[in-house]
Write a protein that holds these residues in place. Structure first.
Motif, PDB file in Angstrom:
ATOM      1  N   ARG A  32       0.828  -1.200   0.000  1.00  0.00           N
ATOM      2  CA  ARG A  32       0.000   0.000   0.000  1.00  0.00           C
ATOM      3  C   ARG A  32       0.866   1.255   0.000  1.00  0.00           C
ATOM      4  O   ARG A  32       0.571   2.227  -0.688  1.00  0.00           O
ATOM      5  CB  ARG A  32      -0.932  -0.005   1.216  1.00  0.00           C
ATOM      6  CG  ARG A  32      -2.010  -1.085   1.159  1.00  0.00           C
ATOM      7  CD  ARG A  32      -3.045  -0.854   2.228  1.00  0.00           C
ATOM      8  NE  ARG A  32      -2.495  -0.967   3.565  1.00  0.00           N
ATOM      9  CZ  ARG A  32      -2.431  -2.099   4.265  1.00  0.00           C
ATOM     10  NH1 ARG A  32      -2.882  -3.215   3.726  1.00  0.00           N
ATOM     11  NH2 ARG A  32      -1.941  -2.113   5.487  1.00  0.00           N
ATOM     12  N   LYS A  36       1.952   4.752  -3.074  1.00  0.00           N
ATOM     13  CA  LYS A  36       1.627   6.137  -2.738  1.00  0.00           C
ATOM     14  C   LYS A  36       2.827   7.070  -2.674  1.00  0.00           C
ATOM     15  O   LYS A  36       2.665   8.265  -2.447  1.00  0.00           O
ATOM     16  CB  LYS A  36       0.876   6.176  -1.408  1.00  0.00           C
ATOM     17  CG  LYS A  36      -0.453   5.432  -1.451  1.00  0.00           C
ATOM     18  CD  LYS A  36      -1.124   5.380  -0.095  1.00  0.00           C
ATOM     19  CE  LYS A  36      -2.429   4.615  -0.159  1.00  0.00           C
ATOM     20  NZ  LYS A  36      -3.090   4.516   1.168  1.00  0.00           N
ATOM     21  N   ASP A  75      -0.252  14.206  -5.837  1.00  0.00           N
ATOM     22  CA  ASP A  75      -0.191  12.777  -5.536  1.00  0.00           C
ATOM     23  C   ASP A  75       0.995  12.159  -6.263  1.00  0.00           C
ATOM     24  O   ASP A  75       1.714  12.832  -6.995  1.00  0.00           O
ATOM     25  CB  ASP A  75      -1.500  12.069  -5.920  1.00  0.00           C
ATOM     26  CG  ASP A  75      -1.902  12.340  -7.372  1.00  0.00           C
ATOM     27  OD1 ASP A  75      -1.007  12.506  -8.221  1.00  0.00           O
ATOM     28  OD2 ASP A  75      -3.113  12.396  -7.650  1.00  0.00           O
ATOM     29  N   LYS A 173       0.840  11.989   6.387  1.00  0.00           N
ATOM     30  CA  LYS A 173      -0.504  11.689   6.879  1.00  0.00           C
ATOM     31  C   LYS A 173      -1.554  11.910   5.796  1.00  0.00           C
ATOM     32  O   LYS A 173      -2.588  11.239   5.772  1.00  0.00           O
ATOM     33  CB  LYS A 173      -0.827  12.564   8.089  1.00  0.00           C
ATOM     34  CG  LYS A 173      -0.119  12.152   9.365  1.00  0.00           C
ATOM     35  CD  LYS A 173      -0.514  13.070  10.513  1.00  0.00           C
ATOM     36  CE  LYS A 173       0.189  12.684  11.802  1.00  0.00           C
ATOM     37  NZ  LYS A 173      -0.176  13.597  12.934  1.00  0.00           N
ATOM     38  N   ASN A 174      -1.293  12.865   4.919  1.00  0.00           N
ATOM     39  CA  ASN A 174      -2.266  13.203   3.878  1.00  0.00           C
ATOM     40  C   ASN A 174      -2.372  12.145   2.791  1.00  0.00           C
ATOM     41  O   ASN A 174      -3.382  12.102   2.070  1.00  0.00           O
ATOM     42  CB  ASN A 174      -1.913  14.545   3.235  1.00  0.00           C
ATOM     43  CG  ASN A 174      -2.155  15.713   4.167  1.00  0.00           C
ATOM     44  OD1 ASN A 174      -2.948  15.627   5.098  1.00  0.00           O
ATOM     45  ND2 ASN A 174      -1.465  16.817   3.919  1.00  0.00           N
ATOM     46  N   LEU A 176      -1.186   8.678   3.338  1.00  0.00           N
ATOM     47  CA  LEU A 176      -1.204   7.324   3.885  1.00  0.00           C
ATOM     48  C   LEU A 176      -2.383   7.152   4.834  1.00  0.00           C
ATOM     49  O   LEU A 176      -2.883   8.119   5.408  1.00  0.00           O
ATOM     50  CB  LEU A 176       0.094   7.036   4.650  1.00  0.00           C
ATOM     51  CG  LEU A 176       1.410   7.148   3.883  1.00  0.00           C
ATOM     52  CD1 LEU A 176       2.583   6.866   4.823  1.00  0.00           C
ATOM     53  CD2 LEU A 176       1.442   6.195   2.690  1.00  0.00           C
ATOM     54  N   THR A 177      -2.817   5.907   4.996  1.00  0.00           N
ATOM     55  CA  THR A 177      -3.821   5.630   6.017  1.00  0.00           C
ATOM     56  C   THR A 177      -3.156   5.745   7.388  1.00  0.00           C
ATOM     57  O   THR A 177      -1.924   5.762   7.508  1.00  0.00           O
ATOM     58  CB  THR A 177      -4.400   4.221   5.862  1.00  0.00           C
ATOM     59  OG1 THR A 177      -3.361   3.255   6.129  1.00  0.00           O
ATOM     60  CG2 THR A 177      -4.939   3.998   4.451  1.00  0.00           C
ATOM     61  N   GLU A 178      -3.979   5.801   8.427  1.00  0.00           N
ATOM     62  CA  GLU A 178      -3.442   5.909   9.784  1.00  0.00           C
ATOM     63  C   GLU A 178      -2.540   4.731  10.110  1.00  0.00           C
ATOM     64  O   GLU A 178      -1.462   4.890  10.698  1.00  0.00           O
ATOM     65  CB  GLU A 178      -4.590   5.991  10.794  1.00  0.00           C
ATOM     66  CG  GLU A 178      -4.116   6.156  12.235  1.00  0.00           C
ATOM     67  CD  GLU A 178      -5.270   6.287  13.207  1.00  0.00           C
ATOM     68  OE1 GLU A 178      -5.012   6.281  14.427  1.00  0.00           O
ATOM     69  OE2 GLU A 178      -6.439   6.387  12.763  1.00  0.00           O
ATOM     70  N   GLU A 179      -2.959   3.536   9.712  1.00  0.00           N
ATOM     71  CA  GLU A 179      -2.168   2.330   9.972  1.00  0.00           C
ATOM     72  C   GLU A 179      -0.837   2.379   9.228  1.00  0.00           C
ATOM     73  O   GLU A 179       0.217   2.043   9.792  1.00  0.00           O
ATOM     74  CB  GLU A 179      -2.956   1.086   9.557  1.00  0.00           C
ATOM     75  CG  GLU A 179      -2.204  -0.219   9.791  1.00  0.00           C
ATOM     76  CD  GLU A 179      -2.975  -1.425   9.286  1.00  0.00           C
ATOM     77  OE1 GLU A 179      -2.494  -2.544   9.488  1.00  0.00           O
ATOM     78  OE2 GLU A 179      -4.062  -1.237   8.685  1.00  0.00           O
ATOM     79  N   GLU A 180      -0.873   2.789   7.956  1.00  0.00           N
ATOM     80  CA  GLU A 180       0.356   2.880   7.160  1.00  0.00           C
ATOM     81  C   GLU A 180       1.305   3.909   7.761  1.00  0.00           C
ATOM     82  O   GLU A 180       2.513   3.667   7.870  1.00  0.00           O
ATOM     83  CB  GLU A 180       0.010   3.253   5.719  1.00  0.00           C
ATOM     84  CG  GLU A 180      -0.722   2.156   4.960  1.00  0.00           C
ATOM     85  CD  GLU A 180      -1.401   2.676   3.703  1.00  0.00           C
ATOM     86  OE1 GLU A 180      -1.995   1.856   2.987  1.00  0.00           O
ATOM     87  OE2 GLU A 180      -1.348   3.894   3.433  1.00  0.00           O
ATOM     88  N   TYR A 181       0.750   5.044   8.150  1.00  0.00           N
ATOM     89  CA  TYR A 181       1.571   6.114   8.727  1.00  0.00           C
ATOM     90  C   TYR A 181       2.234   5.650  10.019  1.00  0.00           C
ATOM     91  O   TYR A 181       3.442   5.825  10.212  1.00  0.00           O
ATOM     92  CB  TYR A 181       0.704   7.341   8.996  1.00  0.00           C
ATOM     93  CG  TYR A 181       1.433   8.456   9.711  1.00  0.00           C
ATOM     94  CD1 TYR A 181       2.273   9.324   9.021  1.00  0.00           C
ATOM     95  CD2 TYR A 181       1.287   8.630  11.092  1.00  0.00           C
ATOM     96  CE1 TYR A 181       2.956  10.338   9.682  1.00  0.00           C
ATOM     97  CE2 TYR A 181       1.959   9.639  11.755  1.00  0.00           C
ATOM     98  CZ  TYR A 181       2.792  10.488  11.042  1.00  0.00           C
ATOM     99  OH  TYR A 181       3.470  11.479  11.709  1.00  0.00           O
ATOM    100  N   GLU A 182       1.467   5.041  10.906  1.00  0.00           N
ATOM    101  CA  GLU A 182       2.022   4.589  12.184  1.00  0.00           C
ATOM    102  C   GLU A 182       3.095   3.525  11.992  1.00  0.00           C
ATOM    103  O   GLU A 182       4.059   3.458  12.758  1.00  0.00           O
ATOM    104  CB  GLU A 182       0.898   4.056  13.070  1.00  0.00           C
ATOM    105  CG  GLU A 182      -0.044   5.137  13.586  1.00  0.00           C
ATOM    106  CD  GLU A 182      -1.134   4.576  14.476  1.00  0.00           C
ATOM    107  OE1 GLU A 182      -1.202   3.333  14.604  1.00  0.00           O
ATOM    108  OE2 GLU A 182      -1.909   5.370  15.030  1.00  0.00           O
TER     109      GLU A 182
END
Length: 207
Positions: A32, A36, A75, A173-174, A176-182
């Motif tokens: 994922r 991105k 993007d 953060k803009n 990626l999803t929250e899970e990906e970011y963390e």
């Protein structure tokens, strides 16, 4: 004897099962993130002090050329389109810089999909995977490489202090999803979850 044999087989099954869960969960997360971001990869001619210094000068010129072009990229796809449209310009800038010290040195720029190992940038770690990247090769390209993330634009910030600035984290953060970011800031997080779950199941089975 039968109990020991059953217990051993169950242990082996659980080990294989959770290893597979870990592998596929990490691969999915990496996949994922791969979709991105756009990366920059500059590879030196060799590991000599001279060639490594030249690599950094080429890097600086490439970034100076790209920065105004990518400022408004929204993007990964638009960033890639911009780089592709200006690829000859980027290559010419890199070649001009290299030729100031090594006239005639081969310099090549291309957009490619390439394998990256785990790479740490400041306080975040991007997982191993196949990423689209602008690759700049100098000479025989057998030296140590330099890398960064072109989109979101982490290439244009200073990470000397070992952390990614808050502004750059917001860019991540803009996209990626929250899970990906963390996962970028807590490498191995999925592994810990799997190990904890395995231990929990083992405890429930065997006390």
């Amino acid at each position: 004897m039968l109990y020991k044999r059953w217990k051993g087989r169950l242990l082996l099954f659980l080990a294989v099962f959770f290893a597979a869960v870990l592998f596929f969960s990490q691969a999915a997360a990496a996949g994922r993130i791969e979709d991105k971001v756009l990366r920059l990869h500059v590879i030196a001619n060799s590991d000599s002090e001279e060639d490594q210094a030249l690599k950094l000068k080429v890097r600086d010129q490439v970034l100076a050329t790209l920065k105004p072009l990518l400022e408004n990229a929204e993007d990964r796809s638009s960033s890639e389109a911009i780089v592709r449209a200006h690829l000859s310009e980027v290559e010419a800038a890199a070649r001009e810089t290299a030729w100031q010290e090594k006239p005639g040195e081969n310099v090549h720029a291309e957009l490619t999909n390439t394998r990256f190992p785990d790479k740490t940038y400041g306080d975040c770690t991007f997982p191993a995977g196949n990423y689209d990247a602008l690759r700049i090769t100098i000479g025989e390209a057998k030296g140590k490489n330099w890398w960064c993330v072109l989109f979101p634009s982490l290439c244009f910030v200073d990470t000397v202090q070992g952390v990614v600035p808050e502004e750059s984290k917001e860019l991540l953060k803009n996209v990626l999803t929250e899970e990906e970011y963390e996962s970028l800031f807590t490498p191995g997080k999925s592994e810990y979850k799997v190990r904890w779950k395995a231990a929990e199941i083992w405890q429930s089975l065997f006390g």
